[in-house]
Design a protein around this motif. Structure first.
Motif, PDB file in Angstrom:
ATOM      1  N   ALA A  70      -0.634 116.820 -43.467  1.00  0.00           N
ATOM      2  CA  ALA A  70      -0.111 116.998 -44.824  1.00  0.00           C
ATOM      3  C   ALA A  70       0.997 115.995 -45.100  1.00  0.00           C
ATOM      4  O   ALA A  70       1.027 115.354 -46.163  1.00  0.00           O
ATOM      5  CB  ALA A  70       0.396 118.427 -45.001  1.00  0.00           C
ATOM      6  N   ASP A  71       1.916 115.841 -44.153  1.00  0.00           N
ATOM      7  CA  ASP A  71       3.014 114.884 -44.330  1.00  0.00           C
ATOM      8  C   ASP A  71       2.493 113.452 -44.390  1.00  0.00           C
ATOM      9  O   ASP A  71       2.937 112.652 -45.220  1.00  0.00           O
ATOM     10  CB  ASP A  71       4.017 115.014 -43.185  1.00  0.00           C
ATOM     11  N   ARG A  72       1.563 113.145 -43.511  1.00  0.00           N
ATOM     12  CA  ARG A  72       1.068 111.771 -43.437  1.00  0.00           C
ATOM     13  C   ARG A  72       0.356 111.356 -44.716  1.00  0.00           C
ATOM     14  O   ARG A  72       0.473 110.210 -45.159  1.00  0.00           O
ATOM     15  CB  ARG A  72       0.128 111.625 -42.243  1.00  0.00           C
ATOM     16  N   HIS A  73      -0.378 112.296 -45.316  1.00  0.00           N
ATOM     17  CA  HIS A  73      -1.177 111.959 -46.493  1.00  0.00           C
ATOM     18  C   HIS A  73      -0.541 112.433 -47.791  1.00  0.00           C
ATOM     19  O   HIS A  73      -1.118 112.249 -48.863  1.00  0.00           O
ATOM     20  CB  HIS A  73      -2.593 112.510 -46.330  1.00  0.00           C
ATOM     21  N   GLY A  74       0.638 113.045 -47.706  1.00  0.00           N
ATOM     22  CA  GLY A  74       1.375 113.429 -48.901  1.00  0.00           C
ATOM     23  C   GLY A  74       0.648 114.431 -49.773  1.00  0.00           C
ATOM     24  O   GLY A  74       0.674 114.321 -51.000  1.00  0.00           O
ATOM     25  N   ALA A  75       0.024 115.408 -49.150  1.00  0.00           N
ATOM     26  CA  ALA A  75      -0.729 116.421 -49.901  1.00  0.00           C
ATOM     27  C   ALA A  75      -0.665 117.751 -49.163  1.00  0.00           C
ATOM     28  O   ALA A  75      -0.422 117.794 -47.955  1.00  0.00           O
ATOM     29  CB  ALA A  75      -2.183 115.981 -50.068  1.00  0.00           C
ATOM     30  N   LEU A  76      -0.843 118.842 -49.913  1.00  0.00           N
ATOM     31  CA  LEU A  76      -0.828 120.205 -49.374  1.00  0.00           C
ATOM     32  C   LEU A  76       0.516 120.547 -48.720  1.00  0.00           C
ATOM     33  O   LEU A  76       0.591 121.340 -47.785  1.00  0.00           O
ATOM     34  CB  LEU A  76      -1.974 120.452 -48.373  1.00  0.00           C
ATOM     35  N   THR A  77       1.573 119.936 -49.213  1.00  0.00           N
ATOM     36  CA  THR A  77       2.898 120.215 -48.672  1.00  0.00           C
ATOM     37  C   THR A  77       3.955 119.806 -49.683  1.00  0.00           C
ATOM     38  O   THR A  77       3.701 118.994 -50.572  1.00  0.00           O
ATOM     39  CB  THR A  77       3.130 119.459 -47.349  1.00  0.00           C
ATOM     40  N   HIS A  78       5.138 120.382 -49.518  1.00  0.00           N
ATOM     41  CA  HIS A  78       6.307 119.935 -50.262  1.00  0.00           C
ATOM     42  C   HIS A  78       7.067 118.945 -49.386  1.00  0.00           C
ATOM     43  O   HIS A  78       6.985 119.006 -48.150  1.00  0.00           O
ATOM     44  CB  HIS A  78       7.181 121.129 -50.634  1.00  0.00           C
ATOM     45  N   PRO A  79       7.819 118.040 -49.979  1.00  0.00           N
ATOM     46  CA  PRO A  79       8.510 117.016 -49.186  1.00  0.00           C
ATOM     47  C   PRO A  79       9.555 117.618 -48.242  1.00  0.00           C
ATOM     48  O   PRO A  79      10.246 118.579 -48.590  1.00  0.00           O
ATOM     49  CB  PRO A  79       9.188 116.139 -50.253  1.00  0.00           C
ATOM     50  N   ALA A  80       9.646 117.039 -47.054  1.00  0.00           N
ATOM     51  CA  ALA A  80      10.656 117.465 -46.081  1.00  0.00           C
ATOM     52  C   ALA A  80      12.044 117.318 -46.683  1.00  0.00           C
ATOM     53  O   ALA A  80      12.317 116.381 -47.435  1.00  0.00           O
ATOM     54  CB  ALA A  80      10.538 116.632 -44.812  1.00  0.00           C
ATOM     55  N   GLY A  81      12.918 118.269 -46.363  1.00  0.00           N
ATOM     56  CA  GLY A  81      14.292 118.216 -46.840  1.00  0.00           C
ATOM     57  C   GLY A  81      14.507 118.864 -48.187  1.00  0.00           C
ATOM     58  O   GLY A  81      15.641 118.895 -48.671  1.00  0.00           O
ATOM     59  N   THR A  82      13.442 119.405 -48.790  1.00  0.00           N
ATOM     60  CA  THR A  82      13.584 120.087 -50.074  1.00  0.00           C
ATOM     61  C   THR A  82      13.625 121.598 -49.851  1.00  0.00           C
ATOM     62  O   THR A  82      13.163 122.106 -48.826  1.00  0.00           O
ATOM     63  CB  THR A  82      12.418 119.747 -51.022  1.00  0.00           C
ATOM     64  N   ARG A  83      14.176 122.321 -50.826  1.00  0.00           N
ATOM     65  CA  ARG A  83      14.194 123.781 -50.723  1.00  0.00           C
ATOM     66  C   ARG A  83      12.773 124.347 -50.758  1.00  0.00           C
ATOM     67  O   ARG A  83      12.483 125.338 -50.087  1.00  0.00           O
ATOM     68  CB  ARG A  83      15.039 124.378 -51.845  1.00  0.00           C
ATOM     69  N   ALA A  84      11.908 123.704 -51.533  1.00  0.00           N
ATOM     70  CA  ALA A  84      10.514 124.153 -51.570  1.00  0.00           C
ATOM     71  C   ALA A  84       9.876 124.024 -50.194  1.00  0.00           C
ATOM     72  O   ALA A  84       9.122 124.909 -49.761  1.00  0.00           O
ATOM     73  CB  ALA A  84       9.726 123.353 -52.612  1.00  0.00           C
ATOM     74  N   ARG A  85      10.201 122.958 -49.470  1.00  0.00           N
ATOM     75  CA  ARG A  85       9.655 122.794 -48.120  1.00  0.00           C
ATOM     76  C   ARG A  85      10.235 123.854 -47.182  1.00  0.00           C
ATOM     77  O   ARG A  85       9.526 124.386 -46.316  1.00  0.00           O
ATOM     78  CB  ARG A  85       9.941 121.390 -47.602  1.00  0.00           C
ATOM     79  N   ALA A  86      11.498 124.168 -47.351  1.00  0.00           N
ATOM     80  CA  ALA A  86      12.099 125.215 -46.524  1.00  0.00           C
ATOM     81  C   ALA A  86      11.382 126.543 -46.752  1.00  0.00           C
ATOM     82  O   ALA A  86      11.089 127.278 -45.801  1.00  0.00           O
ATOM     83  CB  ALA A  86      13.582 125.347 -46.828  1.00  0.00           C
ATOM     84  N   ARG A  87      11.078 126.867 -48.012  1.00  0.00           N
ATOM     85  CA  ARG A  87      10.348 128.099 -48.311  1.00  0.00           C
ATOM     86  C   ARG A  87       8.937 128.042 -47.736  1.00  0.00           C
ATOM     87  O   ARG A  87       8.429 129.027 -47.200  1.00  0.00           O
ATOM     88  CB  ARG A  87      10.292 128.346 -49.821  1.00  0.00           C
ATOM     89  N   GLN A  88       8.327 126.869 -47.842  1.00  0.00           N
ATOM     90  CA  GLN A  88       6.977 126.695 -47.278  1.00  0.00           C
ATOM     91  C   GLN A  88       6.989 126.899 -45.768  1.00  0.00           C
ATOM     92  O   GLN A  88       6.142 127.608 -45.219  1.00  0.00           O
ATOM     93  CB  GLN A  88       6.457 125.299 -47.618  1.00  0.00           C
ATOM     94  N   ASP A  89       7.936 126.263 -45.085  1.00  0.00           N
ATOM     95  CA  ASP A  89       8.021 126.392 -43.629  1.00  0.00           C
ATOM     96  C   ASP A  89       8.327 127.832 -43.219  1.00  0.00           C
ATOM     97  O   ASP A  89       7.799 128.334 -42.214  1.00  0.00           O
ATOM     98  CB  ASP A  89       9.090 125.449 -43.068  1.00  0.00           C
ATOM     99  N   SER A  90       9.174 128.505 -43.999  1.00  0.00           N
ATOM    100  CA  SER A  90       9.480 129.903 -43.715  1.00  0.00           C
ATOM    101  C   SER A  90       8.225 130.767 -43.837  1.00  0.00           C
ATOM    102  O   SER A  90       7.971 131.642 -43.000  1.00  0.00           O
ATOM    103  CB  SER A  90      10.563 130.404 -44.675  1.00  0.00           C
ATOM    104  N   LEU A  91       7.432 130.507 -44.861  1.00  0.00           N
ATOM    105  CA  LEU A  91       6.191 131.251 -45.053  1.00  0.00           C
ATOM    106  C   LEU A  91       5.199 130.957 -43.935  1.00  0.00           C
ATOM    107  O   LEU A  91       4.522 131.860 -43.430  1.00  0.00           O
ATOM    108  CB  LEU A  91       5.595 130.894 -46.416  1.00  0.00           C
ATOM    109  N   THR A  92       5.130 129.702 -43.525  1.00  0.00           N
ATOM    110  CA  THR A  92       4.263 129.338 -42.394  1.00  0.00           C
ATOM    111  C   THR A  92       4.655 130.113 -41.147  1.00  0.00           C
ATOM    112  O   THR A  92       3.805 130.692 -40.461  1.00  0.00           O
ATOM    113  CB  THR A  92       4.344 127.820 -42.122  1.00  0.00           C
TER     114      THR A  92
END
Length: 197
Positions: A70-92
């Motif tokens: 997801a990070d490599r291709h910039g899809a199905l993820t929020h950017p690292a270091g954002t609050r949205a990514r923190a919420r995504q990682d927490s949900l994961t």
């Protein structure tokens, strides 16, 4: 174009990686080598699948692979270091702890562990935990077609695969919205292509 290699049967967590690559429209080869086979151990000393081979470099653990892709291709993820990514990682992490781990424990006590080490009575408590986890997820999920809202992300692939496992293990899905969600995910073209494997 570099072609990824996915090692592991589609009946395992390798399904998640195959589906992710279909969603990303990336070319790949699939080698359904079973866990602990020589081919797998050579790439991952634990013998576990899936393994993604990227330009000769093996990457193990389905969640690490999903997030890497997801990070490599910039899809199905929020950017690292954002609050949205923190919420995504927490949900994961929640899904890994409260869905994947429960279902994996049930599988271990059904067919993975040596028979003399299996505890058959554990499944009753695991089913109860699974029901509680669904209720918690109902409060954590965003409004929208996907867990994070309007866009599919890594946790959606993990959750959908866990729901497949739950049905196979006869773990009830008690939240009505999860059934609708599951049907919506199964209708995705990338999911159907993966499932047809």
């Amino acid at each position: 174009m570099q072609m990824y290699q996915v090692i592991g049967p589609a009946s395992t967590r390798a399904f998640r990686v195959l589906w992710m690559l279909e969603e990303l429209d990336q070319p790949f080869e699939h080698h359904p080598a079973p866990p602990r086979s020589d081919e797998v151990v050579e790439l991952n000393p634990s013998g576990k699948v899936p393994v993604l081979v990227d330009d000769g470099v093996p990457i193990s653990d389905s969640t690490a692979i999903l997030q890497y892709l997801a990070d490599r291709h910039g899809a199905l993820t929020h950017p690292a270091g954002t609050r949205a990514r923190a919420r995504q990682d927490s949900l994961t992490q929640f899904l890994l702890d409260e869905f994947d781990a429960i279902l994996w424990t049930a599988a271990r006590h059904t067919f993975v562990l040596p028979e003399e080490l299996r505890v058959t009575g554990i499944k009753q408590s695991l089913r109860w935990e699974f029901q509680q986890s669904q209720k918690t997820l109902s409060r954590r999920a965003a409004e929208g077609p996907f867990l994070m809202g309007e866009e599919i992300t890594v946790p959606d692939i993990i959750l959908t695969h866990c729901l497949i496992w739950a049905r196979a293990a006869r773990f009830p899905i008690g939240e009505a919205w999860l059934e609708e969600y599951e049907a919506r995910m199964h209708a995705r073209p990338a999911y159907r292509r993966t499932s047809d494997r």
